[in-house]
Design an enzyme around this catalytic site. Structure first.
Site, PDB file in Angstrom:
ATOM      1  N   GLU A  32      -3.352  -1.210  -2.541  1.00 32.73           N
ATOM      2  CA  GLU A  32      -3.724   0.056  -3.161  1.00 32.73           C
ATOM      3  C   GLU A  32      -2.770   1.166  -2.739  1.00 32.73           C
ATOM      4  OE1 GLU A  32      -8.312   0.814  -3.259  1.00 32.73           O
ATOM      5  OE2 GLU A  32      -7.842  -0.198  -1.384  1.00 32.73           O
TER       6      GLU A  32
ATOM      7  N   TYR B 205      -4.739   7.270  -8.397  1.00 37.76           N
ATOM      8  CA  TYR B 205      -5.082   6.053  -7.649  1.00 37.76           C
ATOM      9  C   TYR B 205      -4.560   4.854  -8.432  1.00 37.76           C
ATOM     10  CZ  TYR B 205      -7.718   2.005  -6.144  1.00 37.76           C
ATOM     11  OH  TYR B 205      -8.053   0.750  -5.714  1.00 37.76           O
TER      12      TYR B 205
END
Lengths: 289, 381
Positions: B189, B101
């Site tokens: 993101e 991530y």
């Protein structure tokens, strides 16, 4: 008597030639605020209702000894206007403008840490010391001079609670609307510590709302460092998680922090009564006096 | 505003972040021909503004033409958390060994952007943040300087990313921050960044949300904005330019200022009623805006009674009263009882103007809310 502003405060209005700036300059003067100058790039040499306008804040400060600024500048130019205010030796800048991009405010926030000027706002109704001066858009007639401080994230909620206080004869030392945006200058802890140091303030109302963790931090500060009694109100108990309720900041993430419940619990744990209604907040304040 | 995955990926690719080959499709035939040209396996991914698409059945992996046809047919037109899927991204499947991530967002508590990297990618990162916060390495960024390369490297090392891909992941993080700043993102993101079996890094997803307040200087992004509403009323609110949230109660609420409107909602609940909506007419509202607000709440068939709560500062009581009169005089029969409470700037003038044959008036907020709750209870019986 007051914190931050009084009838000696010499005010420069940034954006005085705009619709909002002009109207509220009139309102501020009518209330008794000592507006000494305006600052608008390209409008230097003009006058607005007898108030001299300068091209820069710096010039207004030098020529008129201004020590506070109120900013009515559209969002696209507002951060620049705040930087300009922070680069003079003003004591105070109050940014009324709503809708300033958050990343602009992050840069302003960085600059704030390097200067002595205090910022209130943005996206706020301003600050008022009843009977002396108001810097912003608050309706002066509902306030009364007295011994209660008030700090709030919401403009209209400020008016509501002040009305509940004034109608039962409880006046205010100073009321500050700190604004509901994610990044603001003066926060609850800053305002509370000023009220704590003020001999004239015998009790404080703190109005918060969902989103962020400022109220929780304020609760810790009250618990550890305040002798002055505080009563609270938290708006947004019924707000559904994940929905943006008007204010950019008024959104509950759904992860348990920033909810009305967590804020009310934190305040209660710090010995702060939190009213279910604005009337109950006034009851609590009355019991302190 | 939210960008779709395919829109964010275009921006990422232009900035040099590696992404899998992909094509957008709006019908089954397009999806199948995209899959054929990309080569199997492909991921067929719903392009809607909701999180958790995979779990909700909005992402499927097809390994041949038959599956591609079947899955494209399944996903296109499906209802995903209230939104209809009208387009899918057909994307080359990635043979990966690890998922990371990588993201940048604003830490409002610190008033600074924060860069984040975790080796626990590919899952719900909010859950990771909640249950195991140490699994996410964070680095606050001075917005005056931006993300220094050493900070990007530090974040990647702190997260425990494998040495062999640390350089590639750092580079992605640095680029993400640059985009975050240049494009006025509120969140940006990639979850997951996939580490392929060849040791490359590739952005297998893309999230990019833009600060609505900054759209004035991002005109090309503003053009990508799609008006998506959960229902007709929210659409109407968008057209009128109101801050509006529909709720499931029966007391319609109109007020000025977010804090006061939320307080009005809370009081309706406190006095035993259920709010039907949040509706903030904003500051300085003129008569027409007030008329539109009443139109909004009257259009909601769940509303049994209305409370109008105005505390004027910038907003003037006489303007509000004029708007209420104009709106209500247009009806032969007013559809729901309206309680009005007017205070603050020009409230007295407003009370003189207000046609009290059409509305009930209460002096305090508490009385007004209680009256509206009673009206709603009577009307719903």
């Amino acid at each position: 008597m007051s914190i931050l502003v009084d009838d000696d405060t010499r005010v420069v209005v940034q954006g005085i030639t705009g619709g909002e700036g002009k109207f509220h300059t009139g309102q501020m003067e009518e209330y008794g605020t000592n507006v000494v100058a305006g600052a608008v790039p390209g409008k230097g040499g003009q006058e607005v209702d007898g108030i001299p306008v300068y091209d820069t804040v710096d010039e207004a400060v030098r020529e008129e000894n201004a020590d506070a600024s109120v900013i009515f500048v559209p969002p696209a130019f507002a951060a620049d206007a705040i930087f300009e205010a922070l680069d003079t030796d003003l004591d105070l800048a109050v940014a009324i403008t709503e809708g300033i991009p958050t990343q602009d405010m992050a840069k302003v926030n960085k600059r704030l840490s390097e200067v002595d000027t205090r910022l209130i706002g943005p996206n706020c109704p301003g600050i008022i010391t009843p009977g002396e001066a108001k810097l912003g858009i608050l309706p002066g007639n509902i306030f009364a001079d007295g011994n209660v401080g008030l700090v709030s994230r919401s403009g209209t909620l400020t008016y509501q609670v002040v009305d509940n206080l004034t109608s039962r004869g409880i006046g205010q030392t100073t009321a500050i609307g700190i604004g509901g945006d994610p990044i603001i200058g003066t926060d609850f802890v800053d305002a509370l510590s000023l009220f704590e140091e003020d001999d004239e303030t015998d009790a404080v109302v703190m109005c918060g709302e969902i989103g962020g963790e400022d109220e929780e931090e304020a609760a810790a500060f009250i618990d550890e460092q305040m002798d002055t009694p505080v009563a609270g109100f938290i708006a947004g108990r019924t707000a559904p998680p994940g929905k943006r309720m008007g204010h950019a900041g008024a959104i509950v993430s759904g992860s348990g922090t920033g909810t009305a419940e967590s804020k009310i619990n934190a305040l209660n744990d710090a010995g702060v009564p939190v009213g279910d209604t604005p009337e109950e907040v006034a009851d609590a304040i009355e019991s302190f006096l | 505003m939210k960008l779709h995955e395919y829109q964010a990926k275009d921006i990422f690719a232009d900035a040099g972040i590696p992404i899998p080959e992909s094509q957008l499709a709006t019908n089954v035939d397009e999806a199948v021909s995209a899959a054929e040209s990309i080569g199997y396996p492909v991921a067929i991914k719903a392009q809607v503004h909701v999180g958790g698409r995979g779990k909700a059945g909005g992402i499927k992996i097809a390994s041949d033409e038959e599956e591609a046809r079947q899955y494209a047919d399944d996903v296109l037109g499906m209802d995903l958390k209230g939104y209809t899927v009208e387009q899918v991204l057909v994307e080359a499947g990635v043979d990966f060994t690890n998922e990371l991530y990588v993201g940048v967002t604003m830490d409002r508590g610190e008033g600074k952007p924060v860069a984040m990297v975790s080796t626990e990618g590919g899952v719900n990162i909010e859950e990771v943040a909640e249950e195991n916060p140490d699994a996410i390495a964070r680095e606050h960024i001075d917005p005056a300087f931006g993300l220094h390369p050493y900070q990007a490297r530090k974040t990647v090392y702190d997260a425990g990313v494998d040495q062999s891909v640390a350089r590639g992941v750092s580079s992605i993080l640095t680029t993400l921050y640059d985009l975050y700043e240049e494009r006025d993102a509120s969140d940006i993101e990639i979850n997951p960044v996939m580490i392929t079996s060849d040791g490359d890094v590739v952005a297998a997803d893309a999230v990019m949300n833009i600060d609505d307040d900054a759209l004035f200087r991002q005109p090309d992004l503003a053009e990508m904005e799609e008006e998506t509403y959960e229902d007709e009323l929210e659409k109407k609110a968008g057209e009128y330019g109101f801050d509006y949230v529909r709720l499931d109660g029966n007391v319609g609420i109109i007020g000025n200022g977010a804090g006061l409107v939320m307080t009005t909602l809370d009081l309706v609940d406190y006095y035993g009623g259920k709010p039907a909506n949040f509706l903030d007419i904003g500051g300085g509202a003129k008569a027409e805006r007030v008329t539109n607000a009443l139109d909004m709440v009257f259009s909601d068939e769940n509303v049994d009674a209305v409370v109008f709560n105005i505390f004027g500062g910038i907003t003037r009581g006489d303007e509000v009263a004029k708007g209420i009169n104009e709106a209500l005089e247009s009806f032969d029969e007013i559809p729901k009882k309206v309680v009005v409470r007017l205070a603050g700037t020009n409230a007295e003038e407003g009370m003189e103007i207000l046609n009290t044959d059409l509305v009930e008036v209460e002096e305090t907020l508490e009385d007004a809310v209680q009256r509206a709750v009673e009206n709603a209870q009577e009307a719903s019986q």
